[in-house]
Structure formats: structure tokens, C-alpha cells
Design a protein around this motif. Structure first.
Motif, PDB file in Angstrom:
ATOM      1  N   MET A  77       0.836  -1.195   0.000  1.00  0.00           N
ATOM      2  CA  MET A  77       0.000   0.000   0.000  1.00  0.00           C
ATOM      3  C   MET A  77       0.879   1.256   0.000  1.00  0.00           C
ATOM      4  O   MET A  77       1.938   1.281   0.596  1.00  0.00           O
ATOM      5  CB  MET A  77      -0.884   0.039   1.245  1.00  0.00           C
ATOM      6  CG  MET A  77      -1.708  -1.206   1.478  1.00  0.00           C
ATOM      7  SD  MET A  77      -3.051  -1.385   0.334  1.00  0.00           S
ATOM      8  CE  MET A  77      -4.264  -0.343   1.093  1.00  0.00           C
ATOM      9  N   ASN A  79       0.128   5.154   1.062  1.00  0.00           N
ATOM     10  CA  ASN A  79      -0.844   6.076   1.661  1.00  0.00           C
ATOM     11  C   ASN A  79      -2.246   5.459   1.712  1.00  0.00           C
ATOM     12  O   ASN A  79      -3.243   6.124   1.457  1.00  0.00           O
ATOM     13  CB  ASN A  79      -0.875   7.409   0.899  1.00  0.00           C
ATOM     14  CG  ASN A  79       0.471   8.099   0.912  1.00  0.00           C
ATOM     15  OD1 ASN A  79       1.255   7.948   1.837  1.00  0.00           O
ATOM     16  ND2 ASN A  79       0.748   8.858  -0.132  1.00  0.00           N
ATOM     17  N   ARG A  81      -3.528   3.206  -0.268  1.00  0.00           N
ATOM     18  CA  ARG A  81      -4.047   2.723  -1.557  1.00  0.00           C
ATOM     19  C   ARG A  81      -3.162   1.589  -2.076  1.00  0.00           C
ATOM     20  O   ARG A  81      -1.936   1.648  -1.951  1.00  0.00           O
ATOM     21  CB  ARG A  81      -4.087   3.865  -2.574  1.00  0.00           C
ATOM     22  CG  ARG A  81      -5.032   4.999  -2.193  1.00  0.00           C
ATOM     23  CD  ARG A  81      -5.100   6.066  -3.288  1.00  0.00           C
ATOM     24  NE  ARG A  81      -3.805   6.577  -3.683  1.00  0.00           N
ATOM     25  CZ  ARG A  81      -3.164   7.584  -3.067  1.00  0.00           C
ATOM     26  NH1 ARG A  81      -3.703   8.166  -2.004  1.00  0.00           N
ATOM     27  NH2 ARG A  81      -1.997   8.002  -3.499  1.00  0.00           N
ATOM     28  N   CYS A  83      -0.778  -0.744  -4.213  1.00  0.00           N
ATOM     29  CA  CYS A  83       0.268  -0.553  -5.227  1.00  0.00           C
ATOM     30  C   CYS A  83       0.172  -1.684  -6.243  1.00  0.00           C
ATOM     31  O   CYS A  83      -0.073  -2.833  -5.873  1.00  0.00           O
ATOM     32  CB  CYS A  83       1.656  -0.599  -4.595  1.00  0.00           C
ATOM     33  SG  CYS A  83       2.005   0.703  -3.417  1.00  0.00           S
ATOM     34  N   GLN A 137       4.075   2.288  -8.399  1.00  0.00           N
ATOM     35  CA  GLN A 137       2.883   2.954  -8.904  1.00  0.00           C
ATOM     36  C   GLN A 137       2.641   2.675 -10.388  1.00  0.00           C
ATOM     37  O   GLN A 137       1.743   3.256 -11.000  1.00  0.00           O
ATOM     38  CB  GLN A 137       2.996   4.462  -8.677  1.00  0.00           C
ATOM     39  CG  GLN A 137       3.023   4.827  -7.196  1.00  0.00           C
ATOM     40  CD  GLN A 137       3.132   6.320  -7.003  1.00  0.00           C
ATOM     41  OE1 GLN A 137       2.130   7.017  -6.967  1.00  0.00           O
ATOM     42  NE2 GLN A 137       4.354   6.814  -6.917  1.00  0.00           N
TER      43      GLN A 137
END
Length: 197
Positions: A77, A79, A81, A83, A137
Motif C-alpha cells: 500500500m 498512503n 491505496r 500498489c 505505482q
């Protein structure tokens, strides 16, 4: 130390303290040169091994406030969210991050840097953990760091694996202490390793 007094510790600043099944791998300032010069690529890195297997990874980039966390089998993750690495299939279409040019020349792999630059669609050096942030990302497809230490890449190794990617040492093995690191979306990994031969 008080919570886990028997835990082993391996760090850039504090050296190594032996212990039992649990080991913390720590780099309090990864990217010291960037930190000194005020560049935002430095980070705080922490990994925890259980019986010599990576179990937890944490990477904090304080300048940007980006926090990466992974647990073995639990995903990665940023933050809060998830990856995910990219789906790029060939090195010719890939954006590849590289460590400093001195890492290549110091490890007698200067020609490999040129070969990566000639073969990949594009190469960049965001430096330090910033290369891995881009990989996690899906903005970058692979990273080659020839002259790296275990504390520099232990968190990245677990994060990349949990984001669907793959990592090895420079020869294709799985040794974090080998002195080099290749991470990718998995799809271009073999091509990247071939450029290092």
C-alpha cells in the motif's frame, strides 16, 4: 529494544546486533547525499524478517509524505491505496530506473548501463527510493541498482513482490546481501538480467 529485546538488528548506521528469529533491517536516512542537498528522494526504510524471510516493509518519504507499507501475503500500500506494477511486456517499451552511474562503474558494469540505455524505451535515475516509488505505482517498469546494500533495498524487495512484481540480485538469485538488486514488473525481468551479463 525493550519490546523485542532478543530481536536482531542490521542497519547502516548501527551495524549488526545478533538476535533470534526476528531481525529488523534499518536505514534511518536512505539517500544521505539527497538529504544534505535538500532533494526530496531520501527516505526512512525499515524491514522486518522472521526466520530470514521478509515479513514487513515500511518506507517513508518524509518530504512528500508518502508512506509505503507491505506485509508478506497482504499486499503493498501507498498512503492506504494498493500498489500495482505495470503491464509493460518488453524492455523496448519499458521505462527503467537506474542507480547512480558510479554504482555501475564501481561494480565493473559500466557497459551494462549503456546497454540498458540502448535497449529500453527510456531510462531515468530518480535516485534512492524514488525509483521504487515509481515502480510501485506502475510509472516505471524496472529498476537496476548494482552497488546497493541490504538495508537500502530490503523494504523495496517485499513491497515490489506484494505489488505483483519480481526482484533478484544481479545474477538472478534471491540474495539481498549480494551487493546488487534488480526489481521489475516481472514481465521484463529476464531481459533486464540479460543486459547485465
Amino acid at each position: 529494544d525493550a519490546t523485542w529485546p532478543d530481536a536482531a538488528i542490521l542497519g547502516e548506521e548501527g551495524g549488526e546486533k545478533p538476535g533470534t528469529k526476528m531481525r529488523f533491517i534499518l536505514d534511518p536516512i536512505d539517500g544521505t547525499r539527497a538529504f544534505i542537498r535538500g532533494l526530496p528522494t531520501w527516505s526512512v526504510l525499515l524491514a522486518m524478517e522472521w526466520e530470514e524471510e521478509l515479513a514487513i516493509a515500511i518506507a517513508l518519504m518524509p518530504t512528500d509524505g508518502d508512506l509505503f507499507v507491505a506485509r508478506a501475503g497482504g499486499g503493498a500500500m501507498m498512503n492506504g491505496r494498493p500498489c500495482r506494477v505495470s503491464n509493460v511486456d518488453t524492455l523496448g517499451d519499458a521505462l527503467v530506473g537506474v542507480g547512480g552511474a558510479g554504482q555501475f562503474t564501481d561494480s565493473n558494469r559500466g557497459p551494462a548501463l549503456l546497454k540498458i540505455a540502448e535497449t529500453a524505451y527510456s531510462t531515468r535515475s530518480f535516485a534512492d527510493f524514488a525509483n521504487y516509488r515509481a515502480l510501485l505505482q506502475g510509472q516505471m517498469d524496472g529498476v537496476v541498482d548494482p552497488g546497493i546494500k541490504c538495508w537500502d533495498i530490503a523494504p523495496a524487495a517485499l513491497l515490489v513482490s506484494e505489488a505483483g512484481g519480481h526482484w533478484t540480485d544481479l545474477d538472478g538469485g534471491r540474495d539481498l546481501h549480494f551487493g546488487g538488486f534488480v526489481a521489475s514488473n516481472g514481465r521484463i525481468h529476464e531481459e533486464l538480467l540479460t543486459t547485465l551479463k
